[in-house]
Design a protein around this motif. Sequence first.
Motif, mmCIF file in Angstrom:
data_model
loop_
_atom_site.group_PDB
_atom_site.id
_atom_site.type_symbol
_atom_site.label_atom_id
_atom_site.label_comp_id
_atom_site.label_asym_id
_atom_site.label_seq_id
_atom_site.Cartn_x
_atom_site.Cartn_y
_atom_site.Cartn_z
ATOM 1 N N VAL A 209 67.552 -31.471 -32.938
ATOM 2 C CA VAL A 209 68.224 -30.597 -31.978
ATOM 3 C C VAL A 209 68.160 -29.151 -32.471
ATOM 4 O O VAL A 209 68.560 -28.866 -33.605
ATOM 5 N N PHE A 210 67.655 -28.258 -31.636
ATOM 6 C CA PHE A 210 67.663 -26.827 -31.944
ATOM 7 C C PHE A 210 68.944 -26.226 -31.361
ATOM 8 O O PHE A 210 69.201 -26.354 -30.161
ATOM 9 N N ILE A 211 69.729 -25.581 -32.206
ATOM 10 C CA ILE A 211 71.083 -25.164 -31.821
ATOM 11 C C ILE A 211 71.316 -23.689 -32.121
ATOM 12 O O ILE A 211 70.943 -23.185 -33.191
ATOM 13 N N ASN A 212 71.962 -22.997 -31.186
ATOM 14 C CA ASN A 212 72.416 -21.628 -31.389
ATOM 15 C C ASN A 212 73.644 -21.651 -32.296
ATOM 16 O O ASN A 212 74.715 -22.089 -31.885
ATOM 17 N N ALA A 213 73.486 -21.179 -33.514
ATOM 18 C CA ALA A 213 74.576 -21.227 -34.498
ATOM 19 C C ALA A 213 75.748 -20.330 -34.123
ATOM 20 O O ALA A 213 76.855 -20.501 -34.639
ATOM 21 N N ASP A 214 75.524 -19.365 -33.215
ATOM 22 C CA ASP A 214 76.593 -18.461 -32.791
ATOM 23 C C ASP A 214 77.426 -19.037 -31.644
ATOM 24 O O ASP A 214 78.392 -18.421 -31.214
ATOM 25 N N PHE A 232 72.235 -14.943 -34.728
ATOM 26 C CA PHE A 232 72.320 -13.549 -35.153
ATOM 27 C C PHE A 232 73.466 -13.332 -36.141
ATOM 28 O O PHE A 232 73.349 -12.560 -37.079
ATOM 29 N N ASP A 233 74.586 -13.991 -35.910
ATOM 30 C CA ASP A 233 75.820 -13.661 -36.621
ATOM 31 C C ASP A 233 76.226 -14.689 -37.680
ATOM 32 O O ASP A 233 76.545 -14.338 -38.809
ATOM 33 N N LYS A 234 76.245 -15.941 -37.297
ATOM 34 C CA LYS A 234 76.720 -16.979 -38.216
ATOM 35 C C LYS A 234 75.588 -17.460 -39.124
ATOM 36 O O LYS A 234 74.420 -17.169 -38.904
ATOM 37 N N LYS A 235 75.963 -18.236 -40.128
ATOM 38 C CA LYS A 235 74.975 -18.835 -41.020
ATOM 39 C C LYS A 235 74.055 -19.748 -40.217
ATOM 40 O O LYS A 235 74.519 -20.556 -39.419
ATOM 41 N N ALA A 236 72.748 -19.603 -40.427
ATOM 42 C CA ALA A 236 71.785 -20.386 -39.643
ATOM 43 C C ALA A 236 70.530 -20.640 -40.461
ATOM 44 O O ALA A 236 70.239 -19.928 -41.426
ATOM 45 N N ASP A 237 69.775 -21.659 -40.054
ATOM 46 C CA ASP A 237 68.503 -21.945 -40.719
ATOM 47 C C ASP A 237 67.488 -20.840 -40.458
ATOM 48 O O ASP A 237 66.602 -20.596 -41.279
ATOM 49 N N ALA A 240 68.076 -13.778 -37.253
ATOM 50 C CA ALA A 240 67.426 -12.555 -36.772
ATOM 51 C C ALA A 240 68.467 -11.453 -36.676
ATOM 52 O O ALA A 240 69.678 -11.704 -36.679
ATOM 53 N N GLY A 241 67.980 -10.227 -36.573
ATOM 54 C CA GLY A 241 68.859 -9.089 -36.371
ATOM 55 C C GLY A 241 68.724 -8.559 -34.956
ATOM 56 O O GLY A 241 67.747 -8.850 -34.258
ATOM 57 N N ARG A 242 69.714 -7.785 -34.548
ATOM 58 C CA ARG A 242 69.684 -7.189 -33.205
ATOM 59 C C ARG A 242 69.082 -5.789 -33.252
ATOM 60 O O ARG A 242 69.177 -5.093 -34.259
ATOM 61 N N ILE A 243 68.507 -5.386 -32.129
ATOM 62 C CA ILE A 243 67.958 -4.037 -31.971
ATOM 63 C C ILE A 243 68.523 -3.460 -30.687
ATOM 64 O O ILE A 243 68.508 -4.117 -29.644
ATOM 65 N N GLU A 244 69.008 -2.251 -30.737
ATOM 66 C CA GLU A 244 69.531 -1.601 -29.535
ATOM 67 C C GLU A 244 68.383 -0.988 -28.738
ATOM 68 O O GLU A 244 67.717 -0.066 -29.194
ATOM 69 N N LYS A 245 68.114 -1.561 -27.568
ATOM 70 C CA LYS A 245 67.077 -1.022 -26.688
ATOM 71 C C LYS A 245 67.627 -0.947 -25.276
ATOM 72 O O LYS A 245 68.402 -1.806 -24.860
ATOM 73 N N GLY A 264 67.172 -7.299 -19.962
ATOM 74 C CA GLY A 264 68.475 -7.926 -20.182
ATOM 75 C C GLY A 264 68.682 -8.388 -21.612
ATOM 76 O O GLY A 264 67.889 -9.156 -22.158
ATOM 77 N N LYS A 265 69.777 -7.913 -22.226
ATOM 78 C CA LYS A 265 70.098 -8.323 -23.591
ATOM 79 C C LYS A 265 70.329 -9.825 -23.670
ATOM 80 O O LYS A 265 70.179 -10.426 -24.728
ATOM 81 N N PHE A 266 70.707 -10.430 -22.542
ATOM 82 C CA PHE A 266 70.944 -11.876 -22.536
ATOM 83 C C PHE A 266 69.681 -12.663 -22.870
ATOM 84 O O PHE A 266 69.752 -13.852 -23.192
ATOM 85 N N ASN A 267 68.520 -12.003 -22.806
ATOM 86 C CA ASN A 267 67.266 -12.676 -23.159
ATOM 87 C C ASN A 267 66.989 -12.663 -24.661
ATOM 88 O O ASN A 267 66.051 -13.328 -25.125
ATOM 89 N N GLU A 268 67.797 -11.932 -25.425
ATOM 90 C CA GLU A 268 67.584 -11.893 -26.876
ATOM 91 C C GLU A 268 67.674 -13.289 -27.487
ATOM 92 O O GLU A 268 66.878 -13.659 -28.349
ATOM 93 N N ILE A 269 68.642 -14.075 -27.035
ATOM 94 C CA ILE A 269 68.822 -15.406 -27.599
ATOM 95 C C ILE A 269 67.665 -16.326 -27.208
ATOM 96 O O ILE A 269 67.284 -17.229 -27.967
#
Length: 426
Positions: A209-214, A232-237, A240-245, A264-269
Amino acid sequence: MDEQKQLDFLYEKFKNSNGVSTDSRSIKPGMIYFALKGEHFNGNKFAKDAIVKGARLAVVDDPDIRGEHFLHVKNSLESLQKLASFIRSKWTFPVLAIAGSNGKTTSKELISAVLSKKYNVFSTPGNFNNHIGLPLTILMVPDNCNFLVLEMGANHIGEHSFLCTIAKPNYGLVTNNGMDHLEGYGNLENVIKSNAELIDYLKSNKGKVFINADDEQMIQHSSGADVYSYGFDKKADFKAGRIEKDLFAAIKLESQAINSNLVGKFNEINILAASAIGHYFEVDFNSIRAAVESYKPQLNRSQLIDFKKFKVMLDAYNANPTSMHLAIKTIEESSFAKKMVILGGMLELGIYTEKEHKKIIDYLNTLPLDHIWLVGKEFKAFQNLDTIKHFESTEDCSEAFKSLDFENGVVLIKGSRKYQLEKLIE
């Protein structure tokens, strides 16, 4: 002929066919035609037409249709599903299934693009993601495929579980839980249960299972599963970092930017999920970045289009309260001085229809937007507000849109499929 003999017979016919179709109009010589029935159609009526057009076999469930080119079964749809399941059981390559409330198709496209850098990937075409489309997808898989990416769509409890019995995925991703198909599900709790059916299947069948750790909800539901996490935020395997665009989604991996053409920033995940899955399957970083950056959104999803003298953020394939809110937020946070939204009604919300549309209106009224245009009966109760224009249909809105003067501004166009708001810019 008993059911197993019918299945064996069908399989032999399929191996020597040119594919299958449930639409007699699209039959090509050598195909197998499955006569499906629905509320407003009966495919059995067109079985003879399919044979005339060259179908090598028509699978029918009307006892009055007989002949050497017809296979009479108890239920044509079930025969289609059983054939797909039987074929799937013979594969040894990875099958990855994607469920969730929002972002399924974008995730599917990004994941497929990334994995295609190393594998011969086949993925769900268009919206072939339900109890008919998914088995048809399996029957389309070419012989050279060595990785299948399947999108799963559902609107009732139990549907994801059923699709899993056909697709038998050994990898899976649930994008998120949101306010989609509430008319069928009844409430958000059932949406969450339904999406978790994919995770439950993978748990029971030793899948990954691939899971969003956040996403705390996802972490809870995946307890006890074999998990590969990204975030992005929590401990994960895979982190990645965020970029402001402005408007476009981008992430930072290995201290380098991965940009995209997705609005859309919602596409970052979604980008992060595709990158994590690529990394898990040993696609190198440069290939991951090249795949994401060259992907161009289409089919009215997360597109930024130049129109006349302004920009259009077109996200009009479909809409639910969660995706609508995120799209509006993208416009709100953009650097454009002039901002406008054109929103179509959100369907399949059942008893939540009025409440959820009012929530959108309340949110819009907190924003410094130049224009708010609403389309459809779902928004009709709010047509008398001073700041809002209401239109009964997309056609009515189109007449006003033709004369819109909004130079150097940005316009969000989003609504449910029924309204086909993309017609405004065609």
